[in-house]
Design a protein around this motif. Structure first.
Motif, PDB file in Angstrom:
ATOM      1  N   GLY A  81       0.809  -1.207   0.000  1.00 57.15           N
ATOM      2  CA  GLY A  81       0.000   0.000   0.000  1.00 57.15           C
ATOM      3  C   GLY A  81       0.844   1.258   0.000  1.00 57.15           C
ATOM      4  N   GLN A  82       2.170   1.123   0.063  1.00 53.80           N
ATOM      5  CA  GLN A  82       3.078   2.265   0.101  1.00 53.80           C
ATOM      6  C   GLN A  82       3.666   2.526  -1.284  1.00 53.80           C
ATOM      7  OE1 GLN A  82       3.556   4.108   2.883  1.00 53.80           O
ATOM      8  NE2 GLN A  82       2.089   2.782   3.936  1.00 53.80           N
ATOM      9  N   SER A  83       3.655   3.793  -1.712  1.00 52.77           N
ATOM     10  CA  SER A  83       4.141   4.114  -3.056  1.00 52.77           C
ATOM     11  C   SER A  83       5.467   4.871  -3.061  1.00 52.77           C
ATOM     12  CB  SER A  83       3.098   4.959  -3.804  1.00 52.77           C
ATOM     13  OG  SER A  83       2.825   6.156  -3.093  1.00 52.77           O
ATOM     14  N   GLY A  84       6.002   5.159  -1.888  1.00 55.76           N
ATOM     15  CA  GLY A  84       7.248   5.930  -1.816  1.00 55.76           C
ATOM     16  C   GLY A  84       8.426   5.200  -2.425  1.00 55.76           C
ATOM     17  N   ILE A  85       9.374   5.967  -2.983  1.00 54.21           N
ATOM     18  CA  ILE A  85      10.536   5.372  -3.641  1.00 54.21           C
ATOM     19  C   ILE A  85      11.416   4.603  -2.660  1.00 54.21           C
ATOM     20  CG2 ILE A  85      11.879   7.491  -3.398  1.00 54.21           C
ATOM     21  CD1 ILE A  85      12.043   4.906  -6.281  1.00 54.21           C
ATOM     22  N   ASP A  86      11.525   5.092  -1.415  1.00 56.70           N
ATOM     23  CA  ASP A  86      12.342   4.391  -0.417  1.00 56.70           C
ATOM     24  C   ASP A  86      11.747   3.018  -0.118  1.00 56.70           C
ATOM     25  OD1 ASP A  86      14.093   6.490  -0.243  1.00 56.70           O
ATOM     26  OD2 ASP A  86      13.161   7.381   1.524  1.00 56.70           O
ATOM     27  N   HIS A  87      10.426   2.959  -0.039  1.00 53.10           N
ATOM     28  CA  HIS A  87       9.730   1.702   0.202  1.00 53.10           C
ATOM     29  C   HIS A  87      10.015   0.724  -0.948  1.00 53.10           C
ATOM     30  CE1 HIS A  87       6.726  -0.273   2.719  1.00 53.10           C
ATOM     31  NE2 HIS A  87       6.128  -0.725   1.622  1.00 53.10           N
ATOM     32  N   LYS A  88       9.921   1.236  -2.150  1.00 51.58           N
ATOM     33  CA  LYS A  88      10.154   0.400  -3.326  1.00 51.58           C
ATOM     34  C   LYS A  88      11.588  -0.113  -3.351  1.00 51.58           C
ATOM     35  CE  LYS A  88       9.839   0.448  -8.375  1.00 51.58           C
ATOM     36  NZ  LYS A  88       9.421   1.213  -9.572  1.00 51.58           N
ATOM     37  N   LEU A  89      12.537   0.766  -3.064  1.00 50.34           N
ATOM     38  CA  LEU A  89      13.943   0.363  -3.079  1.00 50.34           C
ATOM     39  C   LEU A  89      14.230  -0.697  -2.019  1.00 50.34           C
ATOM     40  CD1 LEU A  89      15.697   3.812  -3.652  1.00 50.34           C
ATOM     41  CD2 LEU A  89      15.458   1.932  -5.281  1.00 50.34           C
ATOM     42  N   THR A  90      13.574  -0.577  -0.866  1.00 46.88           N
ATOM     43  CA  THR A  90      13.741  -1.585   0.181  1.00 46.88           C
ATOM     44  C   THR A  90      13.290  -2.959  -0.322  1.00 46.88           C
ATOM     45  OG1 THR A  90      13.422   0.026   1.946  1.00 46.88           O
ATOM     46  CG2 THR A  90      13.064  -2.283   2.508  1.00 46.88           C
ATOM     47  N   GLY A  91      12.141  -2.991  -0.979  1.00 41.85           N
ATOM     48  CA  GLY A  91      11.637  -4.251  -1.517  1.00 41.85           C
ATOM     49  C   GLY A  91      12.563  -4.846  -2.557  1.00 41.85           C
ATOM     50  N   LEU A  92      13.054  -4.009  -3.446  1.00 41.56           N
ATOM     51  CA  LEU A  92      13.965  -4.501  -4.481  1.00 41.56           C
ATOM     52  C   LEU A  92      15.285  -4.965  -3.881  1.00 41.56           C
ATOM     53  CD1 LEU A  92      13.282  -1.795  -7.226  1.00 41.56           C
ATOM     54  CD2 LEU A  92      12.440  -4.157  -7.173  1.00 41.56           C
ATOM     55  N   ASP A  93      15.760  -4.244  -2.872  1.00 39.19           N
ATOM     56  CA  ASP A  93      17.016  -4.622  -2.211  1.00 39.19           C
ATOM     57  C   ASP A  93      16.894  -5.967  -1.498  1.00 39.19           C
ATOM     58  OD1 ASP A  93      18.332  -2.380  -3.083  1.00 39.19           O
ATOM     59  OD2 ASP A  93      18.035  -1.239  -1.228  1.00 39.19           O
ATOM     60  N   GLN A  94      15.690  -6.276  -1.013  1.00 39.94           N
ATOM     61  CA  GLN A  94      15.484  -7.547  -0.309  1.00 39.94           C
ATOM     62  C   GLN A  94      15.289  -8.716  -1.273  1.00 39.94           C
ATOM     63  OE1 GLN A  94      15.958  -8.197   2.695  1.00 39.94           O
ATOM     64  NE2 GLN A  94      15.875  -6.258   3.784  1.00 39.94           N
ATOM     65  N   GLY A  95      15.211  -8.432  -2.566  1.00 38.56           N
ATOM     66  CA  GLY A  95      15.132  -9.525  -3.536  1.00 38.56           C
ATOM     67  C   GLY A  95      13.871  -9.580  -4.361  1.00 38.56           C
ATOM     68  N   ALA A  96      12.997  -8.555  -4.252  1.00 42.78           N
ATOM     69  CA  ALA A  96      11.799  -8.542  -5.086  1.00 42.78           C
ATOM     70  C   ALA A  96      12.199  -8.277  -6.543  1.00 42.78           C
ATOM     71  CB  ALA A  96      10.825  -7.467  -4.613  1.00 42.78           C
ATOM     72  N   ASP A  97      11.474  -8.862  -7.473  1.00 38.77           N
ATOM     73  CA  ASP A  97      11.740  -8.649  -8.895  1.00 38.77           C
ATOM     74  C   ASP A  97      10.894  -7.522  -9.466  1.00 38.77           C
ATOM     75  OD1 ASP A  97      13.491 -11.166  -9.893  1.00 38.77           O
ATOM     76  OD2 ASP A  97      12.116 -11.788  -8.316  1.00 38.77           O
ATOM     77  N   ASP A  98       9.757  -7.266  -8.850  1.00 37.86           N
ATOM     78  CA  ASP A  98       8.894  -6.163  -9.275  1.00 37.86           C
ATOM     79  C   ASP A  98       8.028  -5.757  -8.094  1.00 37.86           C
ATOM     80  OD1 ASP A  98       7.781  -4.231 -10.861  1.00 37.86           O
ATOM     81  OD2 ASP A  98       6.857  -5.607 -12.293  1.00 37.86           O
TER      82      ASP A  98
END
Length: 226
Positions: A81-98
């Motif tokens: 539910g979070q759209s912030g860039i920091d949130h997105k980068l955290t997800g990608l850094d943890q191994g998310a593909d999208d």
């Protein structure tokens, strides 16, 4: 036939997503938390995981880190539910593909799912064709030498899986794992029966050509394409 594991505690949203993906031709298993997902990931091979960020017990982002630490390489689409860039980068850094922000359009979800599957061009078109067999993917209509072949849902799933991976041998166990939902009853005997029925239906449709779905005794099954 691609297999997806959806992990989300929002049952209403999960039902909508599961229904959409199933109608589009995917096999979808559902878990509402990491604890419920664990045995499913241990027992089945998935082509994609759709994972919610915030869940009861272990949050999705922490579960993703745990899965990657185990060596799991399955593509993961995070929902949040979070759209912030920091949130997105955290997800990608943890191994998310999208990453997809809620609320989302189901058409965008489907587009991202298809992109993550990285299917070959023939598999992302509206039709699969090989060895005089044609499948219209939207309607799931199957023809052999231009003669329509009526298949049950499970027969169709087996045929599509074999066609998408033509000339690749699948054991009975691999077909049980890839072409059945974890909630469905599957067995080597069920595979044999369904393959037999597919072959008989193809032989009835055209007596001039052998069915390209072949049995390799002691090895498994293959869709032969020259």
């Amino acid at each position: 036939m691609s297999k997806i594991l959806l992990i989300d505690d929002d049952e209403k949203l999960a039902e909508t997503v599961q229904d959409t993906l199933t109608r589009t031709g995917f096999i979808v298993d559902y878990a509402n938390c990491a604890e419920e997902a664990d045995p499913m990931l241990a027992g089945f091979v998935y082509d994609l995981i759709i994972l919610d960020w915030v869940m009861p017990g272990m949050h999705g982002i922490d579960y993703l880190a745990k899965l990657r630490a185990r060596g799991l390489t399955t593509p993961v689409l995070m929902l949040t539910g979070q759209s912030g860039i920091d949130h997105k980068l955290t997800g990608l850094d943890q191994g998310a593909d999208d990453y997809l922000t809620k609320p989302f359009d189901l058409r965008e979800l489907l587009a991202r799912v298809r992109a993550l599957m990285r299917r070959p061009v023939t598999a992302t078109s509206k039709e699969l064709k090989a060895s005089n067999v044609a499948i219209e993917l939207l309607s799931q209509r199957v023809t052999f030498h231009e003669v329509e072949v009526k298949l049950t849902k499970q027969e169709y799933q087996l045929l599509e899986l074999l066609m998408r991976n033509k000339n690749e041998v699948f054991s009975q166990e691999a077909l049980c794992e890839r072409a059945w939902s974890s909630m469905s009853e599957s067995s080597p005997e069920a595979v044999r029966v369904h393959i037999f029925r597919i072959r008989k239906k193809f032989e009835t449709a055209s007596k001039l050509s052998e069915c390209p779905v072949r049995t390799l005794h002691g090895k498994g099954y293959i869709f032969v394409s020259a």
